[in-house]
Design an enzyme around this catalytic site. Structure first.
Site: not given
Lengths: 303, 303
Positions: B83, B164
């Site tokens: 996946h 971040p």
């Protein structure tokens, strides 16, 4: 595992005085483990139908508390109403719900009967709890109302199952029974002709060789022909099967079903059956319903 | 009044190691006010889909606990699976349930995004919570998986909404979103010809001017042609309306629906809608269902 659940549907002989009704039902509401499902008070009939549910012990406790309150608050000798009645607490059926069998409900009816007998209520067991065949039918027991019961009390075949063999005219007698959960389902036809509804009812009901566990009658309601059904065993005849039989019988008579209604509560399984039937679903049970996971027992934590 | 409920459906990048999966999901299970609705772990995809529900604060607490556990237990750099994935906690959608609106779910997604950002996860908001149109689509955000995200991170139009602007290769990034509850409903046709299912899907889906809030594709499953649907707004298109459209389109093509299935959970209202539709019921809501009274909120005590 969840404990077996039962429903109690006491009918008591006060439908007008809101204060008395509130005091009587209040003795049940305060019991831990009881869920109140409904209260319907009818001033014309001067009668209330109260529905509550829970485990065996809370439901028994509720039934006893209610019987005591009826005896304390009501006086049958000074009471009147259109509905035939034989006692302040007139009828007390127990219905097996989730996890409970009819045998469980019969045992509960016997426990309740014994307790009410010790409270000096003459008790007749009826329905599946009946101890003799001629007392299975509630109308048979109540025939003639209070006066009828009084006149039969000396007859050995009408000796109460529990309690005194004499009638206190203030209190009267009570029928305590066990019966299946009933789904009350009505179909309204696109005709004013009540005879069409009566003929449809005859074609679908069990007593005239129609569908099993279906009782049906034809009525005229708001100038519409209505087929009024009680479904007593949804495993034998689910709602969609009953409705399709009504639609088919009505079509034979040149009529059709305009709308339907459920009266009172339907078990979740009745709704799931209906969805499975019409959608052609391979499977669907309560565990597939979001709210059952959200609010049901938390065994899904083990997922 | 009951507090608004939300569902969270985190997808995390571990589908093989039962011990790790258990430790990760265990951090949510212990939170008071959380109901676990499902856990599906796929070893081939090396991915788990975990579903839980509750009020806003417990669900937020659960999402944060899960994110911390994923960061502690998993290492994307040493992980592989079929996946496409971009993070240890890959996708975190919030779904409004009873009493909650999509705006409420968007607010919850922002709260979760802010918290996960402060835990040093780069967070992309998607779905209804997206802050720019090109990030509404989850496939757009995840394109190219971890490597794709890494390559786009310097682009101002791909600056994360929270957290971040650099990628920790062990942790990756996370897509946090809000989306409607999906009902996944499949119809199996009496043909092996997948082209029939594809044509039926084209005729019923919104993107080809079919029914609103219906996505549909045709597949071949176990040698049967399957019309696979996602219903995203049952008020616009209930299950029976979608099914009757499929039945009608299939009939036009000389096929018929043999059976259907619901994948995952369906809201009670979807089942009630279905019963109302096919029975011609005047009304039926959850309050008419016995189990709702037995196990639902106890406002029925006021009866």
């Amino acid at each position: 595992m969840r404990a077996p659940l039962f429903e109690a549907v006491p009918n008591f002989s006060e439908g007008k005085d809101a204060t008395k009704i509130s005091r009587i039902t209040g003795t049940v509401r305060i019991i831990s483990g009881i869920r109140i499902l409904g209260l319907h008070s009818d001033p014309d009939h001067n009668r209330s139908v109260f529905t509550f549910a829970g485990g065996e012990d809370p439901v028994l406790e509720g039934a006893i508390a209610l019987a005591k309150a009826c005896a304390a608050e009501l006086d049958l000798a000074s009471q009147s109403g259109e509905h035939p009645r034989m006692g302040v607490l007139d009828v007390l059926p127990f219905v097996p719900l989730e996890g409970a069998t009819m045998d469980d409900a019969v045992r509960l009816a016997h426990r309740a009967g014994e307790s009410l007998g010790s409270l000096e209520f003459p008790v007749y067991l009826y329905g599946s709890a009946a101890t003799v065949p001629h007392r299975q039918s509630l109308p048979n027991i109540r025939r003639g109302g209070y006066e009828g019961v009084a006149s039969r009390l000396g007859d050995p075949s009408w000796k109460p199952d529990y309690g005194p063999t004499t009638l206190d005219p203030r209190k009267g007698a009570v029928a305590v029974g066990a019966r299946p959960f009933l789904v009350a389902f009505n179909a309204y036809l696109d005709t004013r002709d009540v005879e069409v509804a009566r003929e449809v009812a005859r074609r679908v009901r069990e007593s005239d060789d129609g569908l099993p566990a279906v009782r049906a009658l034809g009525f005229s309601v708001d100038c519409k022909a209505q087929v009024s059904m009680n479904l007593t065993d949804l495993e034998q005849t689910p709602i969609p099967v009953a409705l399709e039989a009504v639609r088919s019988a009505a079509a034979d008579l040149g009529a059709s079903v305009e709308s339907t209604e459920l009266v009172g509560l339907a078990p979740m399984e009745a709704i799931l059956q209906t969805a499975r039937y019409y959608l052609g679903l391979r499977e669907l049970d309560a565990h597939d319903v979001l709210e059952s996971r959200l609010y049901g027992p938390s065994d899904s934590r083990s997922l």
